[in-house]
Design an enzyme around this catalytic site. Structure first.
Site, PDB file in Angstrom:
ATOM      1  N   LYS A 183       0.908  -1.157  -0.084  1.00  0.00           N
ATOM      2  CA  LYS A 183      -0.090   0.039  -0.053  1.00  0.00           C
ATOM      3  C   LYS A 183       1.061   1.335   0.135  1.00  0.00           C
ATOM      4  CE  LYS A 183      -2.716   3.260   1.759  1.00  0.00           C
ATOM      5  NZ  LYS A 183      -2.270   4.633   2.213  1.00  0.00           N
ATOM      6  N   GLY A 240       4.974   3.307  11.321  1.00  0.00           N
ATOM      7  CA  GLY A 240       3.976   4.672  11.253  1.00  0.00           C
ATOM      8  C   GLY A 240       3.536   5.030  12.539  1.00  0.00           C
ATOM      9  N   SER A 241       2.472   5.534  12.783  1.00  0.00           N
ATOM     10  CA  SER A 241       1.949   6.110  14.131  1.00  0.00           C
ATOM     11  C   SER A 241       1.326   4.961  14.961  1.00  0.00           C
ATOM     12  CB  SER A 241       0.916   7.122  13.826  1.00  0.00           C
ATOM     13  OG  SER A 241      -0.125   6.646  13.367  1.00  0.00           O
ATOM     14  N   GLY A 244      -2.273   4.541  13.845  1.00  0.00           N
ATOM     15  CA  GLY A 244      -2.600   3.701  12.504  1.00  0.00           C
ATOM     16  C   GLY A 244      -2.066   2.392  12.898  1.00  0.00           C
ATOM     17  N   GLU A 264       5.668  -1.145  13.669  1.00  0.00           N
ATOM     18  CA  GLU A 264       6.566  -0.342  14.568  1.00  0.00           C
ATOM     19  C   GLU A 264       5.852   1.027  14.602  1.00  0.00           C
ATOM     20  OE1 GLU A 264      10.319   2.577  13.819  1.00  0.00           O
ATOM     21  OE2 GLU A 264      10.408   0.415  12.629  1.00  0.00           O
ATOM     22  N   CYS A 301      12.150   7.220  13.864  1.00  0.00           N
ATOM     23  CA  CYS A 301      11.740   6.435  14.896  1.00  0.00           C
ATOM     24  C   CYS A 301      12.674   6.410  16.176  1.00  0.00           C
ATOM     25  CB  CYS A 301      11.225   5.251  14.465  1.00  0.00           C
ATOM     26  SG  CYS A 301      12.461   4.445  13.709  1.00  0.00           S
ATOM     27  N   GLU A 392       5.072  10.275  22.278  1.00  0.00           N
ATOM     28  CA  GLU A 392       6.048  10.740  21.301  1.00  0.00           C
ATOM     29  C   GLU A 392       5.372  12.008  20.769  1.00  0.00           C
ATOM     30  OE1 GLU A 392       8.275   9.043  17.111  1.00  0.00           O
ATOM     31  OE2 GLU A 392       6.370   8.118  18.051  1.00  0.00           O
TER      32      GLU A 392
END
Length: 531
Positions: A183, A240-241, A244, A264, A301, A392
């Site tokens: 994606k 990503g977040s 998500g 992650e 990250c 974060e």
């Protein structure tokens, strides 16, 4: 040098498909305007086509010998290398990441593919294990790892090359014998299409089954959600977040047949800095810390978003130097307008919190894509009272927590969430304190570091890039290094099967010449088992 065109279409199997009237454009943070190309959102029928292609391809691809899979990966290297300048230039337009940074990321992307080529040619990654004896006085039991099935990979916003279309997730899955549907990330969909075209051309040249790789466009959530729900998909890889990652995780868990999601989801990567180290390395430490914090506009990250220090007169001087270093730091545009807006909003909330004070703030930014570098401080007591302080903030922001003594520093670790990394800065004569810190930190972080910043993740067999929740959804696995292939393999045990029904990796004659665990001895020798 090959020249690939950007069409805005999804790539399904060997074809570029478009059956959608819905499209989107990319807003370039470099040019501060939309790029000319229209990108078309994959329709439901196109997603279904990619899924069916992947399902069919898996039946053949899982059985393709490692030598041919290695040829496929090598051809991916060749095709990407042939147009790497074109890819880098496009990624620069779409992300505003510096050319030099993207050149380094391109090298990393190609080198990690080479690592997986060597891994699958060696063959030992299947962990072939055999318990058998010559007299047949006990059961014959043999086990190995086999491919799990088609994998959905989500491109990352902050790594358009190394964690996206041909990134570690895609390559480790292909190396394992699993077809991949990517994606594509909408912020760098043009880069994604160029890389995806190279992968498809490599698959075609090496005669891989059609559908071994597809690349789907979407500016929203439809395509990603449909992929995770699809029965053909057997695993998901996401960078990503937290929001998500957890959304995908919940969808996968609520399927009729749940599947693993290797997500992650970020980390604040705490630093634990002892006074003697700072006093002896004041200027160097401050410079390295700010450089790490501002690297990539704080969009790594592994940026150090949290630091713990101990009260003392030395702190005033440290804070003064940090303020100067922040003012002198080079600023860059953030990856997208959305990320920049989100950073700005979270920053306002952080600065409004009780007992939180700024100690270093860069000059006001000049465009909506740029971000202020902000370092703030609070007390250990206040940090323990407000759990939100350890969340974060994706960008060049860091919180320094001033502990009253070493014991309070130790106690705070018990309340920290899971992290990708944790770093200790200490002198050689502080062994006892280092030991106590690392003993505790091993429970909350996947990578422990001494006297070095967490940014910069070496791609190698010993690397573990993962950590306890909420840094990742599964701390047992890594998304960097050759061990990342284990996410897309599953163990199967074969009991009392005749030699001709066993996979080549487990047969009596070791034709593949791989290391196998035979009766608790690692060897490449053949077995002398009576039939």
């Amino acid at each position: 040098m090959k020249k690939y065109s950007i069409t805005g279409k999804s790539i399904i199997g060997y074809q570029k498909n478009i059956s959608s009237e819905k499209d989107f454009k990319i807003l370039s943070p470099l040019l501060k305007k939309e790029l000319k190309e229209d990108f078309f959102i994959a329709t439901e029928s196109e997603v279904d086509l990619a899924l069916n292609f992947a399902h069919k391809a898996f039946k053949e691809y899982r059985l393709i010998p490692s030598r041919r899979r290695a040829d496929f990966l090598n051809e991916i290297i060749n095709h990407i290398s042939d147009c790497k300048n074109e890819i880098i230039e496009r990624a620069h337009l779409e992300t505003a990441l510096p050319i030099q940074r993207l050149e380094g990321e391109m090298d990393r992307t190609l080198n990690q593919i080479k690592l997986f080529v060597n891994l699958i040619l060696d063959g030992s990654y299947v962990n072939a294990t055999i318990v058998a004896d010559e007299l047949k006085s006990k059961q014959d039991i043999r086990k190995m790892l086999i491919p799990i099935g088609p994998v959905a990979v989500f491109g990352a916003s902050n790594f358009p090359l190394a964690f996206s279309t041909a990134g570690g997730d895609t390559i480790s899955a292909l190396a394992a014998g699993c077809p991949v549907i990517v994606k594509s990330h909408p912020a760098h969909a043009g880069t994604g299409e160029l890389v995806a075209t190279a992968i498809c051309e490599a698959a075609r040249k090496t005669k891989m089954p059609e559908g071994v790789f597809s690349n789907l466009n979407d500016s929203g959530y439809f395509v990603g959600q449909k992929l995770v729900k699809a029965k053909q998909i057997k695993a998901v890889a996401f960078t990503g977040s937290y929001t998500g990652g957890m959304e995908l995780y919940k969808i996968a868990c609520n399927r009729k047949t749940p599947i693993p999601v290797f997500a992650e989801m970020g980390s604040v990567n705490p630093l634990f800095v002892l006074p003697n180290y700072v006093k002896d390395n004041l200027h160097e430490f401050a410079k390295n810390y700010v450089a790490s914090l501002t690297l990539g506009a704080g969009q790594f990250c592994t940026n150090p978003g949290l630091m713990f220090v101990i009260e003392g007169e030395y702190l005033e001087k440290l804070f003064d130097i940090l303020s100067d270093e922040v003012q002198n730091a080079i600023t860059h545009e953030m990856l997208t307008e959305r990320i920049a807006n989100n950073y700005s909003q979270l920053l306002k909330k952080a600065l409004s919190k009780k007992e939180v004070y700024p100690i270093a703030v860069s000059e006001k930014y000049h465009s909506k894509f740029e971000a202020n570098t902000v370092v703030v401080k609070t007390t250990g007591y206040n940090f323990k009272q407000d759990n939100s302080l350890q969340k974060e903030i994706f960008g060049p922001h860091s919180l320094i927590v001033v502990c009253k003594d070493f014991q309070e520093m130790l106690d705070i670790i018990d309340n920290l969430e899971g992290q990708l990394t944790a770093s200790v800065f200490a002198n050689k004569n502080e062994t006892e304190k280092q030991t106590k810190l690392f003993e505790k930190l091993s429970d909350i972080a996947g990578r422990l570091i001494l006297n070095d910043m967490p940014t910069g993740v070496q791609v190698c067999s010993a690397m573990h890039h993962g950590g306890p929740f909420p840094a990742t959804s599964n701390s047992q696995y890594t998304s960097v290094g050759t061990d990342s292939i284990k996410r897309f393999l599953k163990p199967v045990c074969f009991q009392n099967l005749p030699d001709e029904l066993l996979p080549n990796e487990l047969r009596n004659v070791n034709k593949l010449k791989i290391f196998r665990n035979v009766n608790n001895i690692f060897t490449k020798n053949n077995l002398n088992v009576k039939s």
